[in-house]
Design a protein around this motif. Sequence first.
Motif, PDB file in Angstrom:
ATOM      1  N   VAL A  57       0.836  -1.202   0.000  1.00 12.73           N
ATOM      2  CA  VAL A  57       0.000   0.000   0.000  1.00 12.73           C
ATOM      3  C   VAL A  57       0.870   1.252   0.000  1.00 12.73           C
ATOM      4  O   VAL A  57       0.620   2.207  -0.749  1.00 12.73           O
ATOM      5  N   LEU A  58       1.921   1.269   0.821  1.00 13.84           N
ATOM      6  CA  LEU A  58       2.795   2.439   0.898  1.00 13.84           C
ATOM      7  C   LEU A  58       3.539   2.667  -0.425  1.00 13.84           C
ATOM      8  O   LEU A  58       3.715   3.811  -0.860  1.00 13.84           O
ATOM      9  N   ALA A  59       3.981   1.578  -1.060  1.00 19.50           N
ATOM     10  CA  ALA A  59       4.669   1.721  -2.348  1.00 19.50           C
ATOM     11  C   ALA A  59       3.731   2.292  -3.409  1.00 19.50           C
ATOM     12  O   ALA A  59       4.118   3.186  -4.182  1.00 19.50           O
ATOM     13  N   ALA A  60       2.500   1.781  -3.440  1.00 20.70           N
ATOM     14  CA  ALA A  60       1.540   2.297  -4.415  1.00 20.70           C
ATOM     15  C   ALA A  60       1.201   3.757  -4.129  1.00 20.70           C
ATOM     16  O   ALA A  60       1.086   4.571  -5.050  1.00 20.70           O
ATOM     17  N   ALA A  61       1.043   4.083  -2.852  1.00 22.72           N
ATOM     18  CA  ALA A  61       0.744   5.471  -2.489  1.00 22.72           C
ATOM     19  C   ALA A  61       1.905   6.393  -2.867  1.00 22.72           C
ATOM     20  O   ALA A  61       1.689   7.507  -3.372  1.00 22.72           O
ATOM     21  N   GLY A  62       3.126   5.943  -2.627  1.00 22.35           N
ATOM     22  CA  GLY A  62       4.290   6.739  -2.997  1.00 22.35           C
ATOM     23  C   GLY A  62       4.345   7.012  -4.487  1.00 22.35           C
ATOM     24  O   GLY A  62       4.658   8.133  -4.914  1.00 22.35           O
ATOM     25  N   CYS A  63       4.044   5.993  -5.288  1.00 19.36           N
ATOM     26  CA  CYS A  63       4.042   6.179  -6.745  1.00 19.36           C
ATOM     27  C   CYS A  63       2.945   7.149  -7.184  1.00 19.36           C
ATOM     28  O   CYS A  63       3.145   7.959  -8.091  1.00 19.36           O
ATOM     29  N   GLU A  64       1.794   7.060  -6.517  1.00 25.03           N
ATOM     30  CA  GLU A  64       0.702   7.965  -6.855  1.00 25.03           C
ATOM     31  C   GLU A  64       1.069   9.409  -6.526  1.00 25.03           C
ATOM     32  O   GLU A  64       0.784  10.330  -7.297  1.00 25.03           O
ATOM     33  N   VAL A  65       1.715   9.617  -5.385  1.00 25.42           N
ATOM     34  CA  VAL A  65       2.159  10.964  -5.008  1.00 25.42           C
ATOM     35  C   VAL A  65       3.183  11.488  -6.010  1.00 25.42           C
ATOM     36  O   VAL A  65       3.130  12.641  -6.444  1.00 25.42           O
ATOM     37  N   TRP A  66       4.126  10.643  -6.388  1.00 19.32           N
ATOM     38  CA  TRP A  66       5.158  11.056  -7.348  1.00 19.32           C
ATOM     39  C   TRP A  66       4.553  11.398  -8.698  1.00 19.32           C
ATOM     40  O   TRP A  66       4.939  12.378  -9.328  1.00 19.32           O
ATOM     41  N   ARG A  67       3.593  10.613  -9.123  1.00 15.99           N
ATOM     42  CA  ARG A  67       2.979  10.837 -10.428  1.00 15.99           C
ATOM     43  C   ARG A  67       2.189  12.142 -10.473  1.00 15.99           C
ATOM     44  O   ARG A  67       2.085  12.793 -11.513  1.00 15.99           O
ATOM     45  N   ASN A  68       1.645  12.531  -9.308  1.00 13.34           N
ATOM     46  CA  ASN A  68       0.831  13.748  -9.255  1.00 13.34           C
ATOM     47  C   ASN A  68       1.544  14.899  -8.551  1.00 13.34           C
ATOM     48  O   ASN A  68       0.904  15.834  -8.076  1.00 13.34           O
ATOM     49  N   ARG A  69       2.887  14.824  -8.488  1.00 14.71           N
ATOM     50  CA  ARG A  69       3.647  15.810  -7.712  1.00 14.71           C
ATOM     51  C   ARG A  69       3.493  17.233  -8.244  1.00 14.71           C
ATOM     52  O   ARG A  69       3.668  18.200  -7.499  1.00 14.71           O
ATOM     53  N   ARG A  70       3.186  17.388  -9.527  1.00 15.12           N
ATOM     54  CA  ARG A  70       3.105  18.722 -10.120  1.00 15.12           C
ATOM     55  C   ARG A  70       1.671  19.220 -10.254  1.00 15.12           C
ATOM     56  O   ARG A  70       1.444  20.294 -10.796  1.00 15.12           O
ATOM     57  N   GLN A  71       0.739  18.433  -9.769  1.00 15.96           N
ATOM     58  CA  GLN A  71      -0.659  18.837  -9.855  1.00 15.96           C
ATOM     59  C   GLN A  71      -1.129  19.315  -8.486  1.00 15.96           C
ATOM     60  O   GLN A  71      -1.035  18.581  -7.498  1.00 15.96           O
ATOM     61  N   ILE A  72      -1.614  20.544  -8.434  1.00 13.55           N
ATOM     62  CA  ILE A  72      -2.118  21.084  -7.172  1.00 13.55           C
ATOM     63  C   ILE A  72      -3.398  20.336  -6.787  1.00 13.55           C
ATOM     64  O   ILE A  72      -4.342  20.247  -7.558  1.00 13.55           O
ATOM     65  N   GLY A  73      -3.390  19.770  -5.589  1.00 20.89           N
ATOM     66  CA  GLY A  73      -4.550  19.015  -5.140  1.00 20.89           C
ATOM     67  C   GLY A  73      -4.711  17.691  -5.847  1.00 20.89           C
ATOM     68  O   GLY A  73      -5.809  17.116  -5.853  1.00 20.89           O
ATOM     69  N   GLY A  74      -3.633  17.182  -6.446  1.00 20.54           N
ATOM     70  CA  GLY A  74      -3.730  15.943  -7.206  1.00 20.54           C
ATOM     71  C   GLY A  74      -3.838  14.705  -6.352  1.00 20.54           C
ATOM     72  O   GLY A  74      -4.258  13.658  -6.828  1.00 20.54           O
TER      73      GLY A  74
END
Length: 403
Positions: free
Chosen positions: A217-234
């Motif tokens: 779960v943490l790995a998937a969450a980390g990837c999701e955060v990285w993928r949306n790092r440039r989107q405000i409120g992503g």
Amino acid sequence: MAHTRTLVPRPVTKARSERPAGRPTRTTAAMAAALGVFAAARLLGVVVVVLTAWATGRHDRHPLGLLARSWDSLWYLGIAGRGYGRTLHFGPEVVQSDLAFFPLYPALVRVVAALTPLGAGASGLLVSWSAAGVAAAGIYAVGARLHGRAVGTALVLLWGLLPHSVVLSMAYTEPVLTAFAAWSLYAVLGGRWLWAGALAALAGLARPNGFAVAAAVLAAAGCEVWRNRRQIGGVTHRLWTGAALAPLGWVAYVLWVGRREGDLLGGYFEVQRRWGSTFDFGRGSAHFVRHVLLHGDRFVFPMTMVIVATAVVLYGLLLADRAPLPLLVHSGVLLLIVLGGSGFFESKPRFLLPAFPLLLPLARALVRTARARPWHAAVVTGALAGLSLAYGAYLVVIADTPL
């Protein structure tokens, strides 16, 4: 359904959630059929254990007693009945404490025993069998989501016919852990972070290796955060909350044992060390394998070597198949624990039972074979069933080796 090739789970969009009116019925029927196949396999396994017990003269114990009260089952039932506090001393370096066993399964057994007229052993079996059914449903859901209903059914069948699948019919914790793991991974694949985190937390309360679910779960969450790092409120608050929840179960019990033992961070690991269970990057396992190869030993140990080696190959195939990241992390952590941990070498195949994603390449191959050459698939499945049923009965009735 098209094959899923992304390494990062994608949330279900509104468009995909709109199903034709008849779709839920077909999906439910397909899952029910998969569960029926799994139940038939495990029921046949229990029958073979019973027949083996009678054929070998094990009349001193009821055959179902072998499933309910063998090895670690006795520790769990003891915790369910009396709580924690039992310790056995076998020398200065070998001290077996029931604090090594995580609390969720005995708590469930205690609840069932309190609410029903069943005894402790029967309550343990009811919890395990029910959890195995829930796990099979979750495994089907993961397989069907990724590769279609046929692969989902094949995945459940293969999981129910693993050489150590007899454990799924015993008063052990693997069915409970796998149930929470399967549905947590399914939630991750659908972007349901709160469910994923909550179920991962419960998985962490089930077994020491339950933190593999939190890692996924943490790995998937980390990837999701990285993928949306440039989107405000992503990234939604649900993702952060789910990620925070995921490791809480495992961490809470480890800290509780540490506080009870007078060493907050190291107490639990000292309890495991006294059992002879440590993580030494595989040195202990390598020495044991060398002993088996040079001097020979009972049948269980060579079989364990074959199963673990097969698991390594299957993980390579899972990587080559570009499976979603949560499945890779979950199975990879479980495999790392098995390869790097020392002590209880014969239990390593049991520790791999929750790593059901390893079977995905085999399930896909079995479905392709069944469509092209049905008789070939039938022969392979029959051979696997024969091996599983015979070896399971051997483990429970004949082999005097801890599971």
